[in-house]
Design an enzyme around this catalytic site. Structure first.
Site, PDB file in Angstrom:
ATOM      1  N   GLU A 107      59.672  -8.931 -13.151  1.00 42.03           N
ATOM      2  CA  GLU A 107      58.726  -9.209 -12.053  1.00 42.03           C
ATOM      3  C   GLU A 107      57.925 -10.482 -12.355  1.00 42.03           C
ATOM      4  O   GLU A 107      57.552 -11.223 -11.449  1.00 42.03           O
ATOM      5  CB  GLU A 107      57.780  -8.020 -11.829  1.00 42.03           C
ATOM      6  CG  GLU A 107      58.475  -6.678 -11.539  1.00 42.03           C
ATOM      7  CD  GLU A 107      59.078  -6.554 -10.131  1.00 42.03           C
ATOM      8  OE1 GLU A 107      58.908  -7.471  -9.311  1.00 42.03           O
ATOM      9  OE2 GLU A 107      59.744  -5.522  -9.865  1.00 42.03           O
ATOM     10  N   LYS A 138      50.260 -12.370  -7.124  1.00 42.66           N
ATOM     11  CA  LYS A 138      50.283 -11.185  -6.262  1.00 42.66           C
ATOM     12  C   LYS A 138      49.029 -11.152  -5.387  1.00 42.66           C
ATOM     13  O   LYS A 138      49.094 -10.844  -4.183  1.00 42.66           O
ATOM     14  CB  LYS A 138      50.407  -9.908  -7.099  1.00 42.66           C
ATOM     15  CG  LYS A 138      50.445  -8.662  -6.226  1.00 42.66           C
ATOM     16  CD  LYS A 138      51.623  -7.769  -6.403  1.00 42.66           C
ATOM     17  CE  LYS A 138      51.726  -6.729  -5.301  1.00 42.66           C
ATOM     18  NZ  LYS A 138      52.492  -5.559  -5.646  1.00 42.66           N
TER      19      LYS A 138
HETATM   20  P1  NAD Z   1      56.709   4.258 -15.429  1.00 43.30           P
HETATM   21  O1  NAD Z   1      55.437   4.487 -14.775  1.00 43.30           O
HETATM   22  O2  NAD Z   1      57.738   5.331 -15.383  1.00 43.30           O
HETATM   23  O3  NAD Z   1      56.434   3.876 -16.941  1.00 43.30           O
HETATM   24  C1  NAD Z   1      57.530   3.619 -17.775  1.00 43.30           C
HETATM   25  C2  NAD Z   1      57.452   4.439 -19.058  1.00 43.30           C
HETATM   26  O4  NAD Z   1      56.560   3.783 -19.940  1.00 43.30           O
HETATM   27  C3  NAD Z   1      56.923   5.846 -18.869  1.00 43.30           C
HETATM   28  O5  NAD Z   1      57.629   6.713 -19.725  1.00 43.30           O
HETATM   29  C4  NAD Z   1      55.468   5.736 -19.330  1.00 43.30           C
HETATM   30  O6  NAD Z   1      54.957   6.948 -19.822  1.00 43.30           O
HETATM   31  C5  NAD Z   1      55.590   4.703 -20.427  1.00 43.30           C
HETATM   32  N1  NAD Z   1      54.388   3.924 -20.692  1.00 43.30           N
HETATM   33  C6  NAD Z   1      53.609   3.282 -19.788  1.00 43.30           C
HETATM   34  N2  NAD Z   1      52.650   2.599 -20.418  1.00 43.30           N
HETATM   35  C7  NAD Z   1      52.805   2.817 -21.743  1.00 43.30           C
HETATM   36  C8  NAD Z   1      52.125   2.376 -22.905  1.00 43.30           C
HETATM   37  N3  NAD Z   1      51.122   1.509 -22.844  1.00 43.30           N
HETATM   38  N4  NAD Z   1      52.547   2.823 -24.106  1.00 43.30           N
HETATM   39  C9  NAD Z   1      53.607   3.664 -24.198  1.00 43.30           C
HETATM   40  N5  NAD Z   1      54.315   4.106 -23.137  1.00 43.30           N
HETATM   41  C10 NAD Z   1      53.909   3.679 -21.927  1.00 43.30           C
HETATM   42  O7  NAD Z   1      57.453   2.938 -14.871  1.00 43.30           O
HETATM   43  P2  NAD Z   1      56.862   1.522 -14.419  1.00 43.30           P
HETATM   44  O8  NAD Z   1      57.957   0.559 -14.694  1.00 43.30           O
HETATM   45  O9  NAD Z   1      55.525   1.282 -14.972  1.00 43.30           O
HETATM   46  O10 NAD Z   1      56.692   1.701 -12.844  1.00 43.30           O
HETATM   47  C11 NAD Z   1      57.800   1.968 -12.021  1.00 43.30           C
HETATM   48  C12 NAD Z   1      57.296   2.576 -10.747  1.00 43.30           C
HETATM   49  O11 NAD Z   1      56.457   1.630 -10.075  1.00 43.30           O
HETATM   50  C13 NAD Z   1      58.388   2.938  -9.756  1.00 43.30           C
HETATM   51  O12 NAD Z   1      58.139   4.224  -9.259  1.00 43.30           O
HETATM   52  C14 NAD Z   1      58.255   1.903  -8.650  1.00 43.30           C
HETATM   53  O13 NAD Z   1      58.640   2.398  -7.398  1.00 43.30           O
HETATM   54  C15 NAD Z   1      56.775   1.609  -8.700  1.00 43.30           C
HETATM   55  N6  NAD Z   1      56.404   0.288  -8.180  1.00 43.30           N
HETATM   56  C16 NAD Z   1      55.410   0.249  -7.264  1.00 43.30           C
HETATM   57  C17 NAD Z   1      55.006  -0.977  -6.760  1.00 43.30           C
HETATM   58  C18 NAD Z   1      53.856  -1.027  -5.798  1.00 43.30           C
HETATM   59  O14 NAD Z   1      53.569  -2.113  -5.267  1.00 43.30           O
HETATM   60  N7  NAD Z   1      53.167   0.063  -5.575  1.00 43.30           N
HETATM   61  C19 NAD Z   1      55.593  -2.164  -7.201  1.00 43.30           C
HETATM   62  C20 NAD Z   1      56.613  -2.071  -8.149  1.00 43.30           C
HETATM   63  C21 NAD Z   1      57.007  -0.841  -8.636  1.00 43.30           C
HETATM   64  N1  GLY Z   2      56.102  -4.818  -4.973  1.00 42.84           N
HETATM   65  C1  GLY Z   2      56.175  -5.378  -3.661  1.00 42.84           C
HETATM   66  C2  GLY Z   2      54.863  -5.379  -2.939  1.00 42.84           C
HETATM   67  O1  GLY Z   2      53.866  -4.991  -3.478  1.00 42.84           O
HETATM   68  O2  GLY Z   2      54.820  -5.759  -1.806  1.00 42.84           O
END
Ligand code: NAD
Ligand code: GLY
Length: 366
Positions: free
Chosen positions: A186, A230
């Protein structure tokens, strides 16, 4: 490092604070916002173990009445069932309209806590405290919240802006390297769609594949430039009426690949990396982008340890079919975000299926 970035949106403007070890000052930062006394901290078991106590202590220190709700970890628990559990905790802790949900975790926790805050009592405050790189640079900012439906990702949701985002980069020390790399996809995206300077800084870095090989200055640049990008985009188009669609760069093919591999094989950021390579090649084929710039993008993706080829065994016609079910399809036409130079993109639905087919064939594992 300490920076504050303002997100100016009609629903609610707010600050993103980026400061090392700031988790211990969470309560102090929040007390400036004059929120109600009750706070519910939402997290998952692994994050609670690492950072829960510190976050709760920081809130209690300034007088908040704090309760917590721990949800199971992982994308497969990003469901309405988890939201029900969260509502139960909100009820038990007597959350009021002035109360606040604090999302302490990655994007999964952030999206669920945000959605519960959007809907509980028709909307209460949410503070995002992202702990993964992806959540810091993307999901915690901009107000997209939601959960998955059994038939598709993020189909249920609401726009609900946080009232504050606190980024403590020191928590990245415990983030697994693969999760760090997924977040880097990203970051590279912002370099391509918005910020040439960020792109060049990433090109000049010796390594991008693990947090421990980066100095504080580079990490600071990554976080501040990404959050600023962003914030700029969301401030201009809060609800994706137009410009905000550029944040979906790499996501058209990326989502199709993620969905066809049942969200199990690839992390979201890995799929986005593949999608950015594909979008870059499509732009080159359509003579919209210089091949040399596409090579620069792909080199950066590789430097971050991210994939540039399709997973083996994936059927190209199945990818083309899946594109038709994408949320971004409008009047039956698939919308692509395509680069025109490093730092600028355009949105188009004029990509012939044959061009997509040809590019995907080039990206098959040989
Ligand atoms: P996640 O929340 O599953 O975290 C990934 C893993 O890392 C998990 O197992 C978590 O427990 C672990 N983790 C997180 N921080 C940690 C830390 N500091 N130390 C150790 N472990 C840690 O995945 P993600 O990649 O953070 O987020 C993916 C999600 O975000 C998806 O559901 C996606 O749809 C969503 N998303 C939302 C938006 C939005 O604009 N709202 C944008 C992009 C992605
Ligand atoms: N991750 C795409 C958005 O926030 O629009």
């Amino acid at each position: 490092m300490k920076s504050v970035i303002r997100v100016d949106v009609p629903q609610q403007s707010y600050d993103i604070a980026i400061a090392a070890n700031s988790l211990d000052d969470l309560g102090v930062w929040m007390s400036r916002l004059k929120l109600g006394k009750r706070v519910l901290v939402v997290s998952n078991p692994a994050i609670v173990k690492k950072y829960g106590e510190r976050a709760i202590a920081a809130l209690k220190l300034v007088g908040y009445d704090v309760a917590s709700c721990t949800l199971p970890a992982g994308e497969r628990y990003k469901t309405l069932k988890s939201i029900e559990k969260l509502y139960d905790a909100a009820l038990q802790h007597h959350l009021e309209r002035s109360s606040t949900i604090v999302a302490l975790g990655g994007g999964v926790i952030g999206d669920m806590a945000g959605f519960a805050a959007a809907t509980w009592l028709r909307g209460i405050n949410v503070v995002q405290v992202p702990t993964s790189l992806l959540a810091m640079v993307d999901s915690s900012v901009g107000g997209k919240t939601g959960v998955n439906h059994p038939k598709g990702k993020n189909l249920i949701g609401a726009f609900h802006q946080p009232c504050f985002v606190l980024i403590d980069p020191s928590v990245l020390k415990t983030l697994p390297p693969r999760e760090f790399r997924a977040g880097m996809a990203e970051v590279i995206k912002y370099g391509i769609i918005w910020n040439t300077e960020l792109f060049e800084k990433l090109e000049n870095a010796s390594r991008l594949d693990q947090r421990r090989y980066m100095d504080e200055e580079l990490l600071d640049i990554i976080l501040t430039h990404s959050c600023q990008a962003k914030a700029d985009v969301v401030s201009k188009d809060e609800k994706e009426a137009g410009l905000r669609a550029i944040l979906n760069y790499g996501h058209t093919i990326g989502h199709a690949v993620e969905s066809l591999t049942n969200y199990k094989l690839l992390k979201h950021g890995e799929a986005v990396a593949i999608g950015m390579v594909a979008a870059g090649q499509i732009a080159v084929q359509l003579r919209m982008w210089k091949p040399a710039d596409a090579q620069r993008q792909d080199a950066l993706i590789q430097k971050a340890g991210l994939p540039t080829q399709l997973p083996s065994g994936l059927d190209i016609e199945a990818i083309l079919d899946t594109l038709q079910t994408d949320k971004k399809v409008k009047d039956g036409k698939v919308r692509f975000v395509l680069p025109t130079q490093i730092g600028a993109v355009t949105v188009t639905d004029q990509v012939p299926a044959n061009v997509i087919r040809q590019v995907l064939r080039q990206m098959q594992d040989s």
